[in-house]
Motif scaffolding. Structure first.
Motif, PDB file in Angstrom:
ATOM      1  N   SER A  32       0.823  -1.220   0.000  1.00  0.00           N
ATOM      2  CA  SER A  32       0.000   0.000   0.000  1.00  0.00           C
ATOM      3  C   SER A  32       0.856   1.267   0.000  1.00  0.00           C
ATOM      4  O   SER A  32       0.338   2.365  -0.070  1.00  0.00           O
ATOM      5  CB  SER A  32      -0.921   0.008   1.220  1.00  0.00           C
ATOM      6  OG  SER A  32      -0.165   0.119   2.417  1.00  0.00           O
ATOM      7  N   GLY A  33       2.180   1.106   0.106  1.00  0.00           N
ATOM      8  CA  GLY A  33       3.083   2.248   0.099  1.00  0.00           C
ATOM      9  C   GLY A  33       3.475   2.734   1.481  1.00  0.00           C
ATOM     10  O   GLY A  33       4.249   3.677   1.609  1.00  0.00           O
ATOM     11  N   ASP A  34       2.940   2.100   2.530  1.00  0.00           N
ATOM     12  CA  ASP A  34       3.301   2.478   3.900  1.00  0.00           C
ATOM     13  C   ASP A  34       4.695   1.963   4.236  1.00  0.00           C
ATOM     14  O   ASP A  34       5.118   0.917   3.747  1.00  0.00           O
ATOM     15  CB  ASP A  34       2.306   1.893   4.905  1.00  0.00           C
ATOM     16  CG  ASP A  34       0.930   2.514   4.810  1.00  0.00           C
ATOM     17  OD1 ASP A  34       0.820   3.650   4.324  1.00  0.00           O
ATOM     18  OD2 ASP A  34      -0.040   1.842   5.217  1.00  0.00           O
ATOM     19  N   ILE A  52       1.913  -7.128   4.143  1.00  0.00           N
ATOM     20  CA  ILE A  52       2.061  -8.014   2.982  1.00  0.00           C
ATOM     21  C   ILE A  52       1.045  -7.751   1.884  1.00  0.00           C
ATOM     22  O   ILE A  52       1.177  -8.270   0.789  1.00  0.00           O
ATOM     23  CB  ILE A  52       1.968  -9.507   3.366  1.00  0.00           C
ATOM     24  CG1 ILE A  52       0.627  -9.809   4.005  1.00  0.00           C
ATOM     25  CG2 ILE A  52       3.129  -9.938   4.204  1.00  0.00           C
ATOM     26  CD1 ILE A  52       0.213 -11.253   3.922  1.00  0.00           C
ATOM     27  N   GLY A  53       0.005  -6.994   2.191  1.00  0.00           N
ATOM     28  CA  GLY A  53      -1.075  -6.822   1.226  1.00  0.00           C
ATOM     29  C   GLY A  53      -2.027  -7.986   1.361  1.00  0.00           C
ATOM     30  O   GLY A  53      -2.546  -8.234   2.445  1.00  0.00           O
ATOM     31  N   SER A  54      -2.220  -8.757   0.285  1.00  0.00           N
ATOM     32  CA  SER A  54      -3.159  -9.870   0.382  1.00  0.00           C
ATOM     33  C   SER A  54      -2.576 -11.161  -0.194  1.00  0.00           C
ATOM     34  O   SER A  54      -1.756 -11.135  -1.103  1.00  0.00           O
ATOM     35  CB  SER A  54      -4.478  -9.528  -0.314  1.00  0.00           C
ATOM     36  OG  SER A  54      -4.274  -9.351  -1.693  1.00  0.00           O
TER      37      SER A  54
END
Length: 129
Positions: free
Chosen positions: A25-27, A56-58
């Motif tokens: 997500s860019g964090d 990790i995202g998804s």
């Protein structure tokens, strides 16, 4: 409890806030976030559920169950020695929520939400006044 055991020695330390990467997500991923998420993944991956997490995202396994997790909800507070942070997750069957939980590390409170049944604090039903 495994997360708690591993991260609490880092509470309020510079090491906890060390930048180690960037999430999908860019964090900015901090050291403490990575430690906590790795522990969560050890438990969730063998279950074969879909996993959505900040770092990790998804992970889409094709399961009808999905777990949305924030291993350190309030990592800014944790890193800066502010004792308001927890572990949170929610379980969905397809798009329907089935269970949610938040564990506050410092007061050791467990909040649970079960659709159609209500909300609980440390096993006792809680209600809005």
């Amino acid at each position: 409890k495994d997360i708690e055991r591993e991260i609490m020695p880092l509470f309020g330390t510079k090491k906890a806030g060390e930048f180690i990467g960037v999430s999908p997500s860019g964090d900015k991923t901090k050291f403490v976030d990575k430690i906590a998420e790795d522990i969560v993944l050890e438990y969730l991956k063998p279950l074969g559920v879909n996993i959505i997490s900040e770092e990790i995202g998804s992970i889409d396994t094709g399961s009808e169950y999905s777990v949305i997790v924030d291993p350190i909800d309030g990592s800014f507070n944790f890193i800066h020695g502010i004792p308001i942070f927890g572990f949170s997750f929610a379980v969905f069957k397809k798009k329907k929520p089935v269970y949610s939980m938040l564990y506050e590390f410092m007061p050791k409170n467990v909040y649970e939400g079960i659709p159609g049944e209500g909300a609980y604090l440390n096993g006792d039903r809680i209600r809005v006044k």
